[in-house]
Write an enzyme that holds these catalytic residues in place. Structure first.
Site, PDB file in Angstrom:
ATOM      1  N   GLU A   1     -13.510  -7.568   1.902  1.00 52.82           N
ATOM      2  CA  GLU A   1     -12.224  -7.799   1.864  1.00 52.82           C
ATOM      3  C   GLU A   1     -11.689  -9.624   1.733  1.00 52.82           C
ATOM      4  OE1 GLU A   1     -10.665  -5.662   5.135  1.00 52.82           O
ATOM      5  OE2 GLU A   1     -11.225  -3.779   4.884  1.00 52.82           O
TER       6      GLU A   1
ATOM      7  N   HIS B   1      -3.271  -5.115   9.553  1.00 47.61           N
ATOM      8  CA  HIS B   1      -4.325  -4.617   9.026  1.00 47.61           C
ATOM      9  C   HIS B   1      -5.673  -5.736   9.586  1.00 47.61           C
ATOM     10  CE1 HIS B   1      -7.868  -3.496   6.563  1.00 47.61           C
ATOM     11  NE2 HIS B   1      -8.123  -4.818   6.375  1.00 47.61           N
TER      12      HIS B   1
ATOM     13  N   LYS C   1       1.345  -6.910   7.419  1.00 51.81           N
ATOM     14  CA  LYS C   1       1.864  -6.123   6.440  1.00 51.81           C
ATOM     15  C   LYS C   1       3.399  -6.410   6.244  1.00 51.81           C
ATOM     16  CE  LYS C   1      -1.494  -2.305   7.431  1.00 51.81           C
ATOM     17  NZ  LYS C   1      -1.662  -1.155   7.642  1.00 51.81           N
TER      18      LYS C   1
ATOM     19  N   TYR D   1      -8.047  -0.335  -0.254  1.00 50.93           N
ATOM     20  CA  TYR D   1      -8.019   0.603   0.328  1.00 50.93           C
ATOM     21  C   TYR D   1      -8.734   1.824  -0.091  1.00 50.93           C
ATOM     22  CZ  TYR D   1      -4.653  -0.796   4.067  1.00 50.93           C
ATOM     23  OH  TYR D   1      -3.938  -1.243   5.234  1.00 50.93           O
TER      24      TYR D   1
ATOM     25  N   ASN E   1       2.504   0.027  10.235  1.00 56.18           N
ATOM     26  CA  ASN E   1       2.045  -0.247  11.471  1.00 56.18           C
ATOM     27  C   ASN E   1       1.509  -1.770  11.678  1.00 56.18           C
ATOM     28  OD1 ASN E   1      -0.135  -0.244   9.843  1.00 56.18           O
ATOM     29  ND2 ASN E   1      -1.252   1.250  11.191  1.00 56.18           N
TER      30      ASN E   1
HETATM   31  P1  IDP Z   1      -6.712   0.898  10.320  1.00 53.19           P
HETATM   32  O1  IDP Z   1      -5.457   0.183   9.647  1.00 53.19           O
HETATM   33  O2  IDP Z   1      -6.426   0.933  11.863  1.00 53.19           O
HETATM   34  O3  IDP Z   1      -8.072   0.528   9.688  1.00 53.19           O
HETATM   35  P2  IDP Z   1      -7.020   3.107   8.611  1.00 53.19           P
HETATM   36  O4  IDP Z   1      -7.634   4.477   9.085  1.00 53.19           O
HETATM   37  O5  IDP Z   1      -8.065   2.267   7.702  1.00 53.19           O
HETATM   38  O6  IDP Z   1      -6.586   2.227   9.705  1.00 53.19           O
HETATM   39  O7  IDP Z   1      -5.750   3.321   7.842  1.00 53.19           O
HETATM   40  C1  IDP Z   1      -5.396   2.248   6.847  1.00 53.19           C
HETATM   41  C2  IDP Z   1      -3.783   2.358   7.000  1.00 53.19           C
HETATM   42  O8  IDP Z   1      -3.329   3.529   6.301  1.00 53.19           O
HETATM   43  C3  IDP Z   1      -3.279   2.509   8.252  1.00 53.19           C
HETATM   44  O9  IDP Z   1      -3.385   1.179   8.894  1.00 53.19           O
HETATM   45  C4  IDP Z   1      -1.954   3.143   7.979  1.00 53.19           C
HETATM   46  O10 IDP Z   1      -0.983   2.122   7.555  1.00 53.19           O
HETATM   47  C5  IDP Z   1      -2.297   4.218   6.906  1.00 53.19           C
HETATM   48  N1  IDP Z   1      -2.629   5.557   7.578  1.00 53.19           N
HETATM   49  C6  IDP Z   1      -3.858   5.881   7.962  1.00 53.19           C
HETATM   50  N2  IDP Z   1      -3.761   7.096   8.486  1.00 53.19           N
HETATM   51  C7  IDP Z   1      -2.505   7.486   8.197  1.00 53.19           C
HETATM   52  C8  IDP Z   1      -2.100   8.865   8.164  1.00 53.19           C
HETATM   53  O11 IDP Z   1      -2.546   9.793   8.468  1.00 53.19           O
HETATM   54  N3  IDP Z   1      -0.468   8.955   7.885  1.00 53.19           N
HETATM   55  C9  IDP Z   1       0.008   7.735   7.457  1.00 53.19           C
HETATM   56  N4  IDP Z   1      -0.568   6.638   7.056  1.00 53.19           N
HETATM   57  C10 IDP Z   1      -1.769   6.527   7.613  1.00 53.19           C
HETATM   58 MG    MG Z   2      -9.105   0.531   8.145  1.00 52.95          MG
END
Ligand code: IDP
Ligand code: MG
Length: 136
Positions: free
Chosen positions: A128, A117, A11, A51, A114
């Protein structure tokens, strides 16, 4: 054991923090194969498609703005059980839950930003990879 392919995105924060080399090193050291790699700035429409499962959630707008704000590195990664294995290397989504030793556990300090992905299922991986590596 099944050979799988998964879509990995380093990212914008990984690029800005110069952590791409460290993350790629972990992927390679684990024995996974990088079969595609490119740097690009993701268009807003593509990020929204990628997304789509999160559309309408409170964090969606910030997530799309973050993911499209500057360049990312896209990786197609292959190996035995590559999808689950990459999720293990990544660590849990939220920086406070990600275990030390994982990529997010060692380096992430934000929920949205974070670092990485990784596809979460064979269906997501197929969808994807088609979106970001149609040539594969
Ligand atoms: P993942 O990346 O571990 O698969 P997902 O639930 O698919 O997690 O969420 C996609 C991305 O959205 C996360 O990696 C993070 O960057 C962001 N994200 C998910 N949940 C939250 C939240 O509650 N607050 C802020 N950002 C979030
Ligand atoms: Mg995800």
């Amino acid at each position: 054991m099944a050979v799988e392919r998964t879509l990995i995105i380093l990212k914008p924060d990984a690029v800005q923090r110069k952590l791409c080399g460290e993350i790629i090193r972990r992927i390679e050291n684990k024995g996974l194969n990088i079969v595609g790699m490119k740097m690009t700035q993701i268009p807003v429409a593509t990020a929204e498609q990628h997304y789509a499962e999160h559309a309408g959630k409170g964090f969606f707008k910030d997530l799309v703005a973050f993911m499209t704000g500057s360049k990312v590195v896209l990786l197609a990664v292959e190996g035995d059980e590559a999808i689950g294995l990459m999720r293990t290397l990544m660590g849990k989504t939220k920086f406070t839950d990600a275990a030390p030793g994982t990529i997010r556990g060692d380096y992430a300090y934000s929920f949205t930003e974070n670092l990485i992905h990784g596809s979460d299922s064979p269906e997501s991986a197929a969808r994807e990879l088609k979106l970001f590596f149609p040539e594969l």
